[in-house]
Design an enzyme around this catalytic site. Sequence first.
Site, short mmCIF file in Angstrom:
data_model
loop_
_atom_site.label_atom_id
_atom_site.label_comp_id
_atom_site.label_asym_id
_atom_site.label_seq_id
_atom_site.Cartn_x
_atom_site.Cartn_y
_atom_site.Cartn_z
N SER A 65 0.64 -1.32 -0.05
CA SER A 65 0.02 -0.17 0.21
C SER A 65 0.74 1.29 0.04
O SER A 65 0.35 2.42 -0.22
CB SER A 65 -0.93 -0.05 1.12
OG SER A 65 -2.13 -0.94 0.90
N LYS A 93 0.00 3.50 -2.83
CA LYS A 93 -1.01 4.20 -3.09
C LYS A 93 -0.67 5.91 -3.36
O LYS A 93 -1.31 6.58 -3.62
CB LYS A 93 -1.98 4.05 -1.83
CG LYS A 93 -2.94 2.99 -1.82
CD LYS A 93 -3.89 2.92 -0.58
CE LYS A 93 -4.54 1.70 -0.56
NZ LYS A 93 -4.04 0.37 -0.60
#
Length: 272
Positions: free
Chosen positions: A69, A72
Amino acid sequence: MRWIPVFLLSLLLLTTASAPPAPVVVERNFQSQFDQYGVQGSFLLYDEPAGQYVAYNLKRCRQRFLPASTFKIPNTLIGLQTGALPDTSEICRWDGVKRSFPQWNQDMSYAQALRVSCVPCYQQLARRIGVARYQQWLPKLGYPGMIITPATLETFWLDGKSQISQFEQVDFLRRLQAETLPVEKRHQRAVQQLLILKKTPEYTLYGKTGWRFRSARNPDNGWLVGWITRANGRRAFFALNIAPKPGPLNDDQFIASRRAVTEAVLRELKWL
């Protein structure tokens, strides 16, 4: 014709003289901070005022891992710049599928989705961006190591062959903070604001976590990347990568250890 080698030698000397010196890397031992939380791994910090790196487990800092992540950050920038994401206040609609993270099971803005690392929301965004625009924009951003195909469009940052090192993460964050990426400054500033983890009169801590869930092919792997800006303007950029040590460690402990270890090391280095 003796002038030719002399000319070439002069050109070589000029080129060498103009090349910037390689940054200094100072190795430090932070094993006790990792041991305290039952994890192993590596830590890299770029001390901007000193113009040097501080590294624990230097060889591993150069090793590449799936970004999970932490991706992101560039994902949001690409979405904003291409118009695939009109604004971080746009609502991502829950698809009704209940997942093991309760905070994902609701409608939310993309600003919130980044903060809670909502994978389904960013998979929706990946479909909007598409393979061609990722392949166009990731080289522009200088974000290396991503392997994107139609078959892996929704998972390439979580599984498969995409990989990035801690040095590469820090390099990317330095350019984001300086707002020198080839993306509109308003988008870079918007993403920076979403990365604020803590703000005090003494400092502001920015960061994004990542967690590559264990599978048959891959063990747990965790990230925390970001930077800290002191009130006097001093700044340092960091990238932590961890894996569990042998022995018992539940998911909640592993999740918490990313920030706990990072802050312990930053305290040791007198940044907190």
